[in-house]
Design a protein around this motif. Sequence first.
Motif, PDB file in Angstrom:
ATOM      1  N   TRP A 100       0.822  -1.209   0.000  1.00  0.00           N
ATOM      2  CA  TRP A 100       0.000   0.000   0.000  1.00  0.00           C
ATOM      3  C   TRP A 100       0.858   1.262   0.000  1.00  0.00           C
ATOM      4  CZ3 TRP A 100      -5.107  -1.412  -0.231  1.00  0.00           C
ATOM      5  CH2 TRP A 100      -5.426  -2.709   0.194  1.00  0.00           C
ATOM      6  N   CYS A 101       0.401   2.271  -0.745  1.00  0.00           N
ATOM      7  CA  CYS A 101       1.081   3.566  -0.761  1.00  0.00           C
ATOM      8  C   CYS A 101       1.032   4.207   0.624  1.00  0.00           C
ATOM      9  CB  CYS A 101       0.391   4.520  -1.745  1.00  0.00           C
ATOM     10  SG  CYS A 101       0.496   4.073  -3.489  1.00  0.00           S
ATOM     11  N   LEU A 102       2.065   4.990   0.927  1.00  0.00           N
ATOM     12  CA  LEU A 102       2.092   5.830   2.128  1.00  0.00           C
ATOM     13  C   LEU A 102       2.398   7.263   1.732  1.00  0.00           C
ATOM     14  CD1 LEU A 102       4.038   3.552   4.653  1.00  0.00           C
ATOM     15  CD2 LEU A 102       1.571   3.889   4.486  1.00  0.00           C
ATOM     16  N   PRO A 103       1.646   8.216   2.314  1.00  0.00           N
ATOM     17  CA  PRO A 103       0.508   8.048   3.217  1.00  0.00           C
ATOM     18  C   PRO A 103      -0.599   7.245   2.547  1.00  0.00           C
ATOM     19  CG  PRO A 103       1.199  10.358   3.118  1.00  0.00           C
ATOM     20  CD  PRO A 103       1.903   9.640   2.003  1.00  0.00           C
ATOM     21  N   GLY A 104      -1.390   6.565   3.362  1.00  0.00           N
ATOM     22  CA  GLY A 104      -2.429   5.752   2.774  1.00  0.00           C
ATOM     23  C   GLY A 104      -3.093   4.833   3.771  1.00  0.00           C
ATOM     24  N   LEU A 105      -3.557   3.708   3.285  1.00  0.00           N
ATOM     25  CA  LEU A 105      -4.390   2.806   4.069  1.00  0.00           C
ATOM     26  C   LEU A 105      -3.768   2.341   5.380  1.00  0.00           C
ATOM     27  CD1 LEU A 105      -7.002   1.095   4.274  1.00  0.00           C
ATOM     28  CD2 LEU A 105      -5.773  -0.685   3.039  1.00  0.00           C
ATOM     29  N   PRO A 106      -2.489   1.924   5.421  1.00  0.00           N
ATOM     30  CA  PRO A 106      -1.944   1.455   6.704  1.00  0.00           C
ATOM     31  C   PRO A 106      -1.993   2.509   7.809  1.00  0.00           C
ATOM     32  CG  PRO A 106      -0.570   0.675   4.914  1.00  0.00           C
ATOM     33  CD  PRO A 106      -1.537   1.649   4.305  1.00  0.00           C
ATOM     34  N   ASP A 107      -2.098   3.790   7.454  1.00  0.00           N
ATOM     35  CA  ASP A 107      -2.271   4.815   8.481  1.00  0.00           C
ATOM     36  C   ASP A 107      -3.563   4.591   9.254  1.00  0.00           C
ATOM     37  OD1 ASP A 107       0.062   5.995   7.485  1.00  0.00           O
ATOM     38  OD2 ASP A 107      -1.059   7.273   6.111  1.00  0.00           O
ATOM     39  N   THR A 108      -4.585   4.089   8.570  1.00  0.00           N
ATOM     40  CA  THR A 108      -5.843   3.768   9.235  1.00  0.00           C
ATOM     41  C   THR A 108      -5.671   2.586  10.179  1.00  0.00           C
ATOM     42  OG1 THR A 108      -7.191   4.652   7.438  1.00  0.00           O
ATOM     43  CG2 THR A 108      -8.244   3.043   8.881  1.00  0.00           C
ATOM     44  N   TRP A 109      -4.895   1.585   9.772  1.00  0.00           N
ATOM     45  CA  TRP A 109      -4.624   0.464  10.685  1.00  0.00           C
ATOM     46  C   TRP A 109      -4.017   0.991  11.988  1.00  0.00           C
ATOM     47  CZ3 TRP A 109      -1.419  -3.050   6.854  1.00  0.00           C
ATOM     48  CH2 TRP A 109      -2.216  -3.353   5.740  1.00  0.00           C
ATOM     49  N   ASN A 110      -3.071   1.909  11.858  1.00  0.00           N
ATOM     50  CA  ASN A 110      -2.421   2.451  13.051  1.00  0.00           C
ATOM     51  C   ASN A 110      -3.327   3.392  13.825  1.00  0.00           C
ATOM     52  OD1 ASN A 110       0.176   1.176  12.981  1.00  0.00           O
ATOM     53  ND2 ASN A 110       0.653   2.402  11.172  1.00  0.00           N
ATOM     54  N   ARG A 111      -4.232   4.031  13.136  1.00  0.00           N
ATOM     55  CA  ARG A 111      -5.225   4.849  13.835  1.00  0.00           C
ATOM     56  C   ARG A 111      -6.099   3.969  14.723  1.00  0.00           C
ATOM     57  NH1 ARG A 111     -10.358   7.669  10.931  1.00  0.00           N
ATOM     58  NH2 ARG A 111     -11.236   8.732  12.750  1.00  0.00           N
ATOM     59  N   LEU A 112      -6.472   2.788  14.239  1.00  0.00           N
ATOM     60  CA  LEU A 112      -7.269   1.869  15.041  1.00  0.00           C
ATOM     61  C   LEU A 112      -6.459   1.298  16.198  1.00  0.00           C
ATOM     62  CD1 LEU A 112      -9.148   0.020  12.155  1.00  0.00           C
ATOM     63  CD2 LEU A 112      -9.967   1.907  13.564  1.00  0.00           C
ATOM     64  N   LEU A 113      -5.174   1.055  15.974  1.00  0.00           N
ATOM     65  CA  LEU A 113      -4.287   0.640  17.066  1.00  0.00           C
ATOM     66  C   LEU A 113      -4.215   1.730  18.127  1.00  0.00           C
ATOM     67  CD1 LEU A 113      -2.153  -1.358  18.214  1.00  0.00           C
ATOM     68  CD2 LEU A 113      -0.443  -0.139  16.836  1.00  0.00           C
ATOM     69  N   TYR A 114      -4.073   2.971  17.697  1.00  0.00           N
ATOM     70  CA  TYR A 114      -4.043   4.103  18.624  1.00  0.00           C
ATOM     71  C   TYR A 114      -5.362   4.220  19.383  1.00  0.00           C
ATOM     72  CZ  TYR A 114      -4.374   9.045  20.023  1.00  0.00           C
ATOM     73  OH  TYR A 114      -4.574  10.207  20.719  1.00  0.00           O
ATOM     74  N   ALA A 115      -6.489   4.035  18.675  1.00  0.00           N
ATOM     75  CA  ALA A 115      -7.799   4.126  19.319  1.00  0.00           C
ATOM     76  C   ALA A 115      -7.934   3.105  20.442  1.00  0.00           C
ATOM     77  CB  ALA A 115      -8.905   3.930  18.284  1.00  0.00           C
ATOM     78  N   SER A 116      -7.390   1.926  20.250  1.00  0.00           N
ATOM     79  CA  SER A 116      -7.458   0.911  21.304  1.00  0.00           C
ATOM     80  C   SER A 116      -6.670   1.348  22.529  1.00  0.00           C
ATOM     81  CB  SER A 116      -6.934  -0.426  20.783  1.00  0.00           C
ATOM     82  OG  SER A 116      -5.528  -0.421  20.677  1.00  0.00           O
ATOM     83  N   MET A 117      -5.565   2.045  22.319  1.00  0.00           N
ATOM     84  CA  MET A 117      -4.768   2.537  23.439  1.00  0.00           C
ATOM     85  C   MET A 117      -5.489   3.641  24.179  1.00  0.00           C
ATOM     86  SD  MET A 117      -1.073   2.556  21.542  1.00  0.00           S
ATOM     87  CE  MET A 117      -0.380   3.549  22.857  1.00  0.00           C
ATOM     88  N   VAL A 118      -6.168   4.509  23.435  1.00  0.00           N
ATOM     89  CA  VAL A 118      -6.935   5.583  24.061  1.00  0.00           C
ATOM     90  C   VAL A 118      -8.005   4.996  24.958  1.00  0.00           C
ATOM     91  CG1 VAL A 118      -8.544   7.482  23.602  1.00  0.00           C
ATOM     92  CG2 VAL A 118      -6.475   7.235  22.218  1.00  0.00           C
ATOM     93  N   LEU A 119      -8.692   3.985  24.465  1.00  0.00           N
ATOM     94  CA  LEU A 119      -9.741   3.344  25.252  1.00  0.00           C
ATOM     95  C   LEU A 119      -9.162   2.713  26.504  1.00  0.00           C
ATOM     96  CD1 LEU A 119     -12.678   2.367  25.584  1.00  0.00           C
ATOM     97  CD2 LEU A 119     -11.938   0.273  24.473  1.00  0.00           C
ATOM     98  N   ASP A 120      -8.037   1.992  26.380  1.00  0.00           N
ATOM     99  CA  ASP A 120      -7.432   1.347  27.539  1.00  0.00           C
ATOM    100  C   ASP A 120      -7.103   2.356  28.626  1.00  0.00           C
ATOM    101  OD1 ASP A 120      -7.618  -1.195  26.629  1.00  0.00           O
ATOM    102  OD2 ASP A 120      -5.534  -1.396  26.011  1.00  0.00           O
ATOM    103  N   THR A 121      -6.546   3.493  28.230  1.00  0.00           N
ATOM    104  CA  THR A 121      -6.157   4.495  29.205  1.00  0.00           C
ATOM    105  C   THR A 121      -7.375   5.143  29.826  1.00  0.00           C
ATOM    106  OG1 THR A 121      -4.113   4.890  28.018  1.00  0.00           O
ATOM    107  CG2 THR A 121      -4.803   6.574  29.565  1.00  0.00           C
ATOM    108  N   SER A 122      -8.375   5.484  28.996  1.00  0.00           N
ATOM    109  CA  SER A 122      -9.575   6.125  29.528  1.00  0.00           C
ATOM    110  C   SER A 122     -10.334   5.200  30.456  1.00  0.00           C
ATOM    111  CB  SER A 122     -10.487   6.577  28.387  1.00  0.00           C
ATOM    112  OG  SER A 122     -10.983   5.453  27.676  1.00  0.00           O
ATOM    113  N   GLY A 123     -10.142   3.880  30.237  1.00  0.00           N
ATOM    114  CA  GLY A 123     -10.826   2.905  31.071  1.00  0.00           C
ATOM    115  C   GLY A 123     -10.072   2.569  32.342  1.00  0.00           C
ATOM    116  N   GLY A 124      -8.942   3.229  32.573  1.00  0.00           N
ATOM    117  CA  GLY A 124      -8.216   3.032  33.807  1.00  0.00           C
ATOM    118  C   GLY A 124      -7.030   2.116  33.703  1.00  0.00           C
TER     119      GLY A 124
END
Length: 414
Positions: free
Chosen positions: A384-408
């Motif tokens: 995949w080209c960069l910038p591009g689709l894999p940035d979304t994969w990492n955005r979802l990885l980041y979102a999981s970290m945000v949730l973990d932290t907000s959840g304590g």
Amino acid sequence: MEAISRIHERWKLCTFASILGCFILLMCLNRSHDVRNLVHTIALQSSSDIDFLGSGISENVKPIHQRDVKCNMFKGRWVYKPMENLLYDDFRCPFLSDQVSCQRHGRPDFQYEKWSWEAHECEIPRFDGRDMLERLRGKRVVLVGDSLNRNQWESLACLLYSAIPSSTAEVDFQNGSYKVFRAKDYNVSVEFYWSPFLVQLDTKQANGTKILRLDKIDATARRWHGADVMVFNTGHWWVHRGKFRAWDMFGYEGKLVEEMNIEKAFAMAMKTWENWVDDNVLPTKTSVYFRSISPEHKGKDWCYNVTQPIEKESPMVASFPEPLMEIVRATFHRMRTPVRYLNITELSRYRRDAHSTIYGTKTGKQLIEQKGKRPEHIADCSHWCLPGLPDTWNRLLYASMVLDTSGGGSAAGS
């Protein structure tokens, strides 16, 4: 007396209005609380909640209920946002490989960079490199797998590199089998280890025979130890045939076998990986992710000369054998260690416009300059080209970290 009566009536009216106002305010506050809760209910699913659909795609998020609403950030749609600023460009990240830096190699269009993934039932936070580094302060992130995990590493390294002064970063990218990004001020490292099977591929036999040892974890596993976040993938190399097959024989429990049912061999390898994770990973310290198959677009859905995503209504060819996906599911169900499944398959299947196609190099020469070969025959419809689709994969990885932290939990907690 009449005046007094009017005063009493007005007093009653004011009292009623005050009570009604308080009730409305209370309802609004409750409503606001529900909305905030919904925004924070983006979650990745633990292994016990995985449910694969017939297409090989699963609802891989832990069911989060807010008044009977279940939020799945892997179910949504692509939205074109031409005015949204990119977090980086490929010229800013000199370590991007020629395989993925499409603009440097003459791609004339930019639309593929402007599509944003939006979940149906929740708001996914925009990637914030500085915030992610802060959450990872003093930690190691390790990505292990094939060239598609390397594609994801390049994306993540570039996202983080672009968020800080370049003088505070170190990037070692000369070796295709090992790459590392370090943010010195945060004491963070993001490492990639080439291991397309996760188990050991022995290519150093005296007779030149290549043996895929199904009962031995890859030799680089000794360097995975101690990571706070692990992202694994495997798949594509298992289905290569003919001259593209990487092994000559399978090895298992001291025996060598020339031919074996691929599902059986894959199940053995996944069991070896499962045992290594369960024996070597401390769930209170380390978060383990397994990224689903990154789809190829060949044959009917060929990616060459395509500038728009596939319409959602259009039928799509399955990108990976379903029996192998069932083996992945069974592995997660057995494991003692929680594994979060980054289910990027479905959302990526619509993005045949985002592949690097002919805008890269092979053996040091640009694909578009390969003489005697039609461009549609040499187009890369896997990476995949960069910038591009894999940035979304990492955005979802980041979102999981945000949730973990907000959840304590910790940034890399389970």
